[in-house]
Design a protein around this motif. Structure first.
Motif, PDB file in Angstrom:
ATOM      1  N   TYR A   1       0.838  -1.208   0.000  1.00  0.00           N
ATOM      2  CA  TYR A   1       0.000   0.000   0.000  1.00  0.00           C
ATOM      3  C   TYR A   1       0.870   1.253   0.000  1.00  0.00           C
ATOM      4  O   TYR A   1       0.475   2.289  -0.541  1.00  0.00           O
ATOM      5  CB  TYR A   1      -0.905  -0.003   1.229  1.00  0.00           C
ATOM      6  N   GLY A   2       2.054   1.149   0.633  1.00  0.00           N
ATOM      7  CA  GLY A   2       2.920   2.315   0.768  1.00  0.00           C
ATOM      8  C   GLY A   2       2.721   3.058   2.062  1.00  0.00           C
ATOM      9  O   GLY A   2       3.076   4.241   2.173  1.00  0.00           O
ATOM     10  N   LYS A   3       2.174   2.349   3.062  1.00  0.00           N
ATOM     11  CA  LYS A   3       1.910   2.968   4.363  1.00  0.00           C
ATOM     12  C   LYS A   3       2.521   2.072   5.432  1.00  0.00           C
ATOM     13  O   LYS A   3       1.966   1.024   5.776  1.00  0.00           O
ATOM     14  CB  LYS A   3       0.398   3.109   4.582  1.00  0.00           C
ATOM     15  N   THR A   4       3.678   2.478   5.961  1.00  0.00           N
ATOM     16  CA  THR A   4       4.391   1.630   6.917  1.00  0.00           C
ATOM     17  C   THR A   4       4.659   2.319   8.249  1.00  0.00           C
ATOM     18  O   THR A   4       5.311   1.743   9.116  1.00  0.00           O
ATOM     19  CB  THR A   4       5.724   1.154   6.319  1.00  0.00           C
ATOM     20  N   SER A   5       4.187   3.536   8.416  1.00  0.00           N
ATOM     21  CA  SER A   5       4.339   4.221   9.692  1.00  0.00           C
ATOM     22  C   SER A   5       3.081   5.029   9.967  1.00  0.00           C
ATOM     23  O   SER A   5       2.350   5.407   9.044  1.00  0.00           O
ATOM     24  CB  SER A   5       5.570   5.134   9.689  1.00  0.00           C
ATOM     25  N   PHE A   6       2.833   5.290  11.254  1.00  0.00           N
ATOM     26  CA  PHE A   6       1.605   5.961  11.662  1.00  0.00           C
ATOM     27  C   PHE A   6       1.915   7.068  12.663  1.00  0.00           C
ATOM     28  O   PHE A   6       2.715   6.871  13.584  1.00  0.00           O
ATOM     29  CB  PHE A   6       0.646   4.953  12.316  1.00  0.00           C
ATOM     30  N   THR A   7       1.288   8.200  12.472  1.00  0.00           N
ATOM     31  CA  THR A   7       1.340   9.234  13.494  1.00  0.00           C
ATOM     32  C   THR A   7       0.450   8.818  14.661  1.00  0.00           C
ATOM     33  O   THR A   7      -0.343   7.872  14.547  1.00  0.00           O
ATOM     34  CB  THR A   7       0.845  10.574  12.945  1.00  0.00           C
ATOM     35  N   PHE A   8       0.555   9.524  15.768  1.00  0.00           N
ATOM     36  CA  PHE A   8      -0.308   9.215  16.908  1.00  0.00           C
ATOM     37  C   PHE A   8      -1.776   9.406  16.534  1.00  0.00           C
ATOM     38  O   PHE A   8      -2.634   8.599  16.922  1.00  0.00           O
ATOM     39  CB  PHE A   8       0.049  10.094  18.108  1.00  0.00           C
ATOM     40  N   GLU A   9      -2.074  10.444  15.771  1.00  0.00           N
ATOM     41  CA  GLU A   9      -3.462  10.687  15.357  1.00  0.00           C
ATOM     42  C   GLU A   9      -3.964   9.544  14.479  1.00  0.00           C
ATOM     43  O   GLU A   9      -5.128   9.124  14.598  1.00  0.00           O
ATOM     44  CB  GLU A   9      -3.568  12.023  14.607  1.00  0.00           C
ATOM     45  N   GLU A  10      -3.117   9.043  13.605  1.00  0.00           N
ATOM     46  CA  GLU A  10      -3.515   7.916  12.759  1.00  0.00           C
ATOM     47  C   GLU A  10      -3.717   6.651  13.588  1.00  0.00           C
ATOM     48  O   GLU A  10      -4.651   5.886  13.335  1.00  0.00           O
ATOM     49  CB  GLU A  10      -2.465   7.687  11.678  1.00  0.00           C
ATOM     50  N   GLU A  11      -2.862   6.427  14.571  1.00  0.00           N
ATOM     51  CA  GLU A  11      -3.059   5.250  15.418  1.00  0.00           C
ATOM     52  C   GLU A  11      -4.354   5.359  16.205  1.00  0.00           C
ATOM     53  O   GLU A  11      -5.063   4.362  16.383  1.00  0.00           O
ATOM     54  CB  GLU A  11      -1.883   5.044  16.377  1.00  0.00           C
TER      55      GLU A  11
END
Length: 325
Positions: free
Chosen positions: A269-279
């Motif tokens: 997908y190209g999404k391998t990290s998350f900000t706190f808001e995304e988590e």
């Protein structure tokens, strides 16, 4: 899986439905011309062989008087519309819909015939695949999900239920969560956490939803049983019935339900990290899934406790995180 929402039909009924869909073509001879597919949890589905040699899939919605959850209103029309939409993108391998019938004269509910995918169900073969093949398929799944999310809509929420739509994602998601709690209250469901406690967790983290400003098509249910593979590639994605206009992080690939933090599908997908808001959002969406799974057990009367027990585990995990963060 056995479920009371499955609207099973006799061979003569299916023969009439097929004749209408395919210009009078009859079913093939032999009992194996109509084979029920029992992996699904909601609709009845059949593998159909026609007299001219074609093999197609028939999917039948629950009876009109069946008790379903609020987000499941007009669910088959939503599925057909989503499948026809995403077929505009050749990078998304989705079966062709041959015929959709909502007349309710030959059948007491909506039904459609679609192309049969000539490939293996990933749920059935995954364990036998080499690790590198599993990883390659995961990458391809992520790529396809990203393409699905490329379609944008005019509102957030569900096509099939206007009451579960809004112009902002925060309002739509709040309505969606409240609708599941309402479904539970209608059945007298006692969750491990009270309704007010669940609502409080959602409202506490709702500001994270404001980052989502564009409604994107979300499949919501891309997991192994809904993926078909052939020669190490994804050959088909099915079951768009729960599709909605939402945040792509609502996809199964981002539910944080796996002990593996970064999966092949995330990489694809190209999404391998998350900000706190995304988590925060991922945790809310995982709580939503757990709530849906728990509640639907009281509408389907499954013949196993697997879904119920898993939903309790996930609800406890994600409620714990949301309350502590």
């Amino acid at each position: 899986m056995e479920s009371k929402t499955k609207n099973q039909k006799t061979r003569p009924q299916i023969a009439a439905m097929a004749a209408r869909a395919f210009g009078g073509v009859a079913l093939a001879d032999g009992e194996d011309a109509v084979l029920e597919l029992k992996d699904g949890w909601f609709n009845a589905a059949y593998d159909i062989r026609l007299a001219d040699g074609r093999q197609v899939i028939l999917k039948i919605a629950p009876p009109r008087d069946a008790e379903v959850m609020l987000y499941e209103k007009n669910i088959m029309a939503t599925e057909v519309a989503a499948m026809r939409l995403v077929r505009q993108n050749p990078a998304i391998p989705v079966p062709e819909v041959y015929s959709f019938d909502s007349a309710h004269d030959l059948c007491d509910s909506d039904y459609f015939f679609m192309e049969k995918i000539a490939a293996d169900n990933l749920e059935h073969v995954s364990a036998s695949l080499a690790p590198e093949t599993q990883a390659s398929i995961g990458l391809h799944i992520g790529e396809i999900v990203r393409e699905i999310n490329g379609f944008t809509g005019a509102y957030f929420g569900y096509d099939g239920n206007p009451d579960l739509r809004a112009s902002t994602w925060r309002e739509a998601f709040t309505k969606i969560m409240d609708s599941v709690l309402e479904d539970g209250a209608r059945k007298g469901v006692a969750y491990d956490h009270g309704h007010d406690e669940i609502r409080a967790a959602v409202l506490r983290h709702a500001p994270a939803l404001d980052e989502v400003t564009t409604p994107r098509l979300v499949h919501w249910d891309v997991w192994n049983p809904n993926v078909f593979v052939k020669e190490g590639r994804v050959a088909g994605i099915i079951d768009f019935e729960r599709a909605l206009w939402a945040d792509p992080l609502m996809e199964a690939q981002f539910r944080l339900l796996s002990s593996e933090s970064i999966t092949s599908s995330m990489r694809g997908y190209g999404k391998t990290s998350f900000t706190f808001e995304e988590e925060r959002r991922c945790r809310l969406y995982s709580l939503h899934l757990a709530l849906v799974m728990n509640t639907e057990c009281h509408y389907r009367n499954y013949d196993t406790d697997f879904v119920y027990n898993l939903s309790r585990q996930w609800m406890g995990e994600h409620m714990g995180w949301l309350k502590a963060s």
